[in-house]
Design an enzyme around this catalytic site. Structure first.
Site, PDB file in Angstrom:
ATOM      1  N   ASN A   1    -121.631 -90.306   4.503  1.00  0.00           N
ATOM      2  CA  ASN A   1    -121.730 -89.260   3.380  1.00  0.00           C
ATOM      3  C   ASN A   1    -123.418 -88.879   3.793  1.00  0.00           C
ATOM      4  O   ASN A   1    -123.726 -87.812   3.084  1.00  0.00           O
ATOM      5  CB  ASN A   1    -121.678 -89.840   2.036  1.00  0.00           C
ATOM      6  CG  ASN A   1    -122.611 -90.985   1.920  1.00  0.00           C
ATOM      7  OD1 ASN A   1    -123.424 -91.295   2.866  1.00  0.00           O
ATOM      8  ND2 ASN A   1    -122.771 -91.525   0.731  1.00  0.00           N
ATOM      9  N   HIS A   2    -123.794 -88.939   4.936  1.00  0.00           N
ATOM     10  CA  HIS A   2    -125.379 -88.410   5.295  1.00  0.00           C
ATOM     11  C   HIS A   2    -125.164 -86.930   5.591  1.00  0.00           C
ATOM     12  O   HIS A   2    -124.089 -86.749   6.444  1.00  0.00           O
ATOM     13  CB  HIS A   2    -125.828 -89.374   6.215  1.00  0.00           C
ATOM     14  CG  HIS A   2    -126.361 -90.717   5.702  1.00  0.00           C
ATOM     15  ND1 HIS A   2    -126.456 -91.694   6.746  1.00  0.00           N
ATOM     16  CD2 HIS A   2    -126.230 -91.017   4.592  1.00  0.00           C
ATOM     17  CE1 HIS A   2    -126.768 -92.922   5.893  1.00  0.00           C
ATOM     18  NE2 HIS A   2    -126.688 -92.521   4.769  1.00  0.00           N
TER      19      HIS A   2
ATOM     20  N   GLY B   1    -124.376 -82.554  -3.678  1.00  0.00           N
ATOM     21  CA  GLY B   1    -123.054 -82.384  -3.890  1.00  0.00           C
ATOM     22  C   GLY B   1    -122.255 -82.682  -2.913  1.00  0.00           C
ATOM     23  O   GLY B   1    -122.297 -83.789  -2.120  1.00  0.00           O
TER      24      GLY B   1
ATOM     25  N   HIS C   1    -126.928 -89.973  -8.423  1.00  0.00           N
ATOM     26  CA  HIS C   1    -127.510 -89.540  -7.145  1.00  0.00           C
ATOM     27  C   HIS C   1    -126.458 -88.502  -6.467  1.00  0.00           C
ATOM     28  O   HIS C   1    -126.931 -88.131  -5.365  1.00  0.00           O
ATOM     29  CB  HIS C   1    -127.523 -90.881  -6.343  1.00  0.00           C
ATOM     30  CG  HIS C   1    -126.115 -91.350  -5.834  1.00  0.00           C
ATOM     31  ND1 HIS C   1    -124.975 -91.539  -6.451  1.00  0.00           N
ATOM     32  CD2 HIS C   1    -125.906 -91.781  -4.369  1.00  0.00           C
ATOM     33  CE1 HIS C   1    -124.139 -92.085  -5.516  1.00  0.00           C
ATOM     34  NE2 HIS C   1    -124.698 -92.209  -4.373  1.00  0.00           N
TER      35      HIS C   1
ATOM     36  N   ALA D   1    -122.311 -86.459  -6.388  1.00  0.00           N
ATOM     37  CA  ALA D   1    -121.143 -86.504  -7.461  1.00  0.00           C
ATOM     38  C   ALA D   1    -120.345 -87.518  -7.594  1.00  0.00           C
ATOM     39  O   ALA D   1    -119.606 -87.952  -8.840  1.00  0.00           O
ATOM     40  CB  ALA D   1    -120.191 -85.485  -6.479  1.00  0.00           C
ATOM     41  N   GLY D   2    -120.395 -88.646  -6.660  1.00  0.00           N
ATOM     42  CA  GLY D   2    -119.382 -89.776  -6.736  1.00  0.00           C
ATOM     43  C   GLY D   2    -118.223 -89.560  -6.076  1.00  0.00           C
ATOM     44  O   GLY D   2    -117.466 -88.299  -6.367  1.00  0.00           O
TER      45      GLY D   2
END
Lengths: 484, 141
Positions: free
Chosen positions: A208-209, A382, A407, A409-410
């Site tokens: 997710n980076h 996002g 932190h 959207a999850g």
């Protein structure tokens, strides 16, 4: 009793599971009815976030409640979106409360550019960013360090990177903890960890980076926006990464170390990943000093990456680096000593934030002077196709969540489900139609990180703002997204 | 199925089964290698020894996976295969040794998939049945 029957409503955006079994405190969730329904439906799954939150509530010395923000989803040991604070005398420090990507976080850079300044130049900028910023599995950074130099990274964090010419002194003022945690001790970090990092300082990683170029498309709070230096139509850049292989190896090394300590001190944990040590034990102190070193590595990494972003803007558009300033940098996976009020008493606590952001309200001395009157900027990432937000910390958040907020959207979908549902080429095409350019080193990154794999960020932010834990300042829309 | 990826909302669960301890550990490592990169794009040019030890068999599984991840960074190589040469309990300590086969990372040829940060004790399972060994853990992505 079903999980649903255990949950008690406190208000529309806060629910609680009262202590039961070995839970020492309640589990509290900042969610609305819809999100709660999803969570309880998922509670039949083997690895679910509610069970993980309840497990955290069993740990010794935990204060007030095990809490989760609206972006809650399953992690390992702790749920993501979680915060847990511990009394230093009776409490524990846990690997799972920090995670393997120690001090993973987000830097926001504001620029003097506006949307019109990028018109027609987006592709050139995206290509340059792709060339200049090392990303993805197997990539290496331009900065090759010796182990001696790595020790300085671990002690000095972002300050060491600035000393080497990566970025500027004024960046440091706007990094959480000013980019350096003083209790770091490189001697308790293994050689393997240091060796793994030699070529990874200044690399983005994958998963997710990301680095994203965004435009401010809505301002909600003129006073805070002015303090943060934000205007409608302005270009900002967000970069999300952590401590890379060094942090991963610290977690790896300390997992069996704390496993042994858990047995030695007779601590009963409901999940082996929750291995921990008393904060004041030799093992607990040692792990803490190692985590601080890992955190400094992440600070240095983001500092080098911020410099590379500036380089890309110069190369592609001849934008000078003075036109790109650090707005703020927040951390997501941390454990820190902080002073908070518990039952009317000010106490020094060890606060674990796992996939959640420190979100201090107005007046806290930890905040840079420029932001102190309005509260800390809270950067909410996002997904590639949806908005990101800049929020601010509130006084209520200080009282309710130890000054902690969401932190991102999850995640909503598993990586495998996302891979099946969202072919990478189609995602790139669809985003292009929305005016968003994506560059990625691995195809899996695009499918697995597709916007549909995440919860609705607007809704998640609504919940936290409605709960009063944070307040909206600005919304950002992506223009260019670089993934690992 | 010697190894299987299990559903997790953010990370990936890895389960490995085998008639023997050696087989289960080998298949776990094979599952990990196949997540990182398309192993068909990696040539078997060099061999690198890898070893791990732990206090119990399940921790050995996690430790071996982490040793493989560290080897990738330390050697700057991707690996296609893993051959296990030793897995046993000696004086109360569990030990595994093996050989990874691969080549130096070449991003122009190697089709990378996703980075695995670490193998964790999350979702931990280690059991010995009359059909062999079964291990499970969550991989942090």
């Amino acid at each position: 009793m079903s999980v649903k029957a255990q949950v008690r409503k406190i208000h529309d955006y806060l629910y609680e599971i009262p202590p039961q079994g070995r839970m020492r405190v309640p589990a509290r969730l900042f969610v609305d009815e819809r999100a709660l329904r999803e969570l309880t439906e998922q509670s039949s799954q083997e690895w679910n976030a509610l069970e993980q939150l309840k497990n955290v509530a069993t740990l010794p010395g935990i204060q007030k409640a095990a809490m989760a923000m609206a972006d809650i989803h399953p992690g390992y040991g702790f749920p993501i979106g979680g915060v847990a604070a511990f009394d230093p005398k009776e409490g524990v420090i846990s690997v799972a409360g920090v995670g393997f990507d120690i001090n993973c976080g987000v830097r926001c850079l504001r620029t003097t550019l506006f949307r019109k300044d990028l018109e027609g130049k987006e592709e050139r900028l995206a290509d340059t960013m792709y060339q200049v910023i090392p990303a993805g599995l197997g990539s290496t950074g331009e900065l090759k360090l010796s182990t001696k130099e790595i020790d300085r990274v671990l002690r000095e964090g972002a300050h060491y990177a600035v000393g080497l010419g990566y970025g500027r002194e004024d960046d440091l003022t706007y990094i959480e903890e000013t980019g350096r945690l003083p209790d770091a001790d490189p001697t308790v970090v293994s050689n393997t960890a240091k060796q793994r990092q030699l070529a990874q300082v200044g690399t983005l990683g994958s998963g997710n980076h990301y680095v994203e170029v965004q435009v401010v498309d809505q301002v909600y709070d003129a006073k805070a926006a002015e303090a943060y230096g934000l205007e409608l139509g302005q270009i900002v850049i967000m970069l999300h990464t952590g401590s890379r292989a060094l942090g991963h190896q610290i977690g790896t090394d300390y997992l069996p170390f704390l496993d042994k300590a858990t047995k030695k001190y007779g601590i009963e944990v409901p999940d082996r990943e929750l291995v921990c040590a008393p904060i004041e034990s030799p093992e607990g102190r040692q792990y803490y000093r190692a985590v601080m070193a890992g955190a400094n590595c992440a600070f240095a990494n983001r500092q080098v990456l911020a410099h590379l972003v500036r380089q890309a803007f110069w190369k592609a558009l001849q934008v000078p680096d003075t036109a790109i300033e650090t707005l703020y940098e927040v951390a997501h996976n941390t454990v820190k000593f902080e002073v908070h009020e518990v039952d009317g008493e000010r106490k020094r606590l060890l606060v674990h934030r796992k996939g959640s952001t420190r979100a201090f309200g107005p007046g806290r001395p930890e905040l840079p002077e420029r932001y102190r009157a309005v509260g800390q900027p809270v950067l909410v990432g996002g997904t590639m196709g949806t908005a990101s937000y800049i929020l601010r910390g509130t006084e209520l958040g200080m009282r309710e969540t130890f000054g902690t907020a969401l932190h991102g959207a999850g995640r909503a979908k598993s990586r495998r489900a996302a891979k099946k549902a969202y072919p990478a080429d189609e995602i790139v095409r669809r985003l292009r139609e929305q005016g968003i350019i994506v560059r990625a080193h691995g195809k899996a990154s695009i499918s697995e990180e597709a916007p549909g794999a995440y919860k609705d960020v607007d809704h998640v932010v609504d919940v936290m703002c409605n709960a009063g834990i944070v307040a909206r300042v600005a919304r950002l829309r992506p223009i260019i997204c670089l993934k690992g | 199925m010697p190894y299987e990826y299990l559903e997790h909302q953010a990370d990936i669960g890895l389960e490995a089964t085998g008639a023997t301890l050696e087989e289960a550990l080998r298949d776990g490592v094979t599952g990990l290698l196949n997540l990182l990169v398309d192993v068909e794009t990696v040539e078997p040019r060099e061999e690198v020894a890898v070893q791990a030890s732990a206090e119990d068999a399940g921790a050995l599984f996690v430790s071996l996976l982490n040793a493989v991840l560290a080897t990738i960074d330390l050697r700057g190589m991707f690996f296609r295969e893993f051959r296990i040469t030793r897995a046993e309990q000696v004086n109360g300590r569990w030990i595994a040794e093996g050989v990874l086969t691969g080549e130096p990372i070449d991003l122009s040829r190697h089709a990378v998939e996703i980075e695995v940060k670490a193998a964790t004790y999350g979702g931990f399972l280690a059991e010995q049945t009359d059909r062999g060994w079964r291990f499970r853990c969550i991989l942090d992505i």
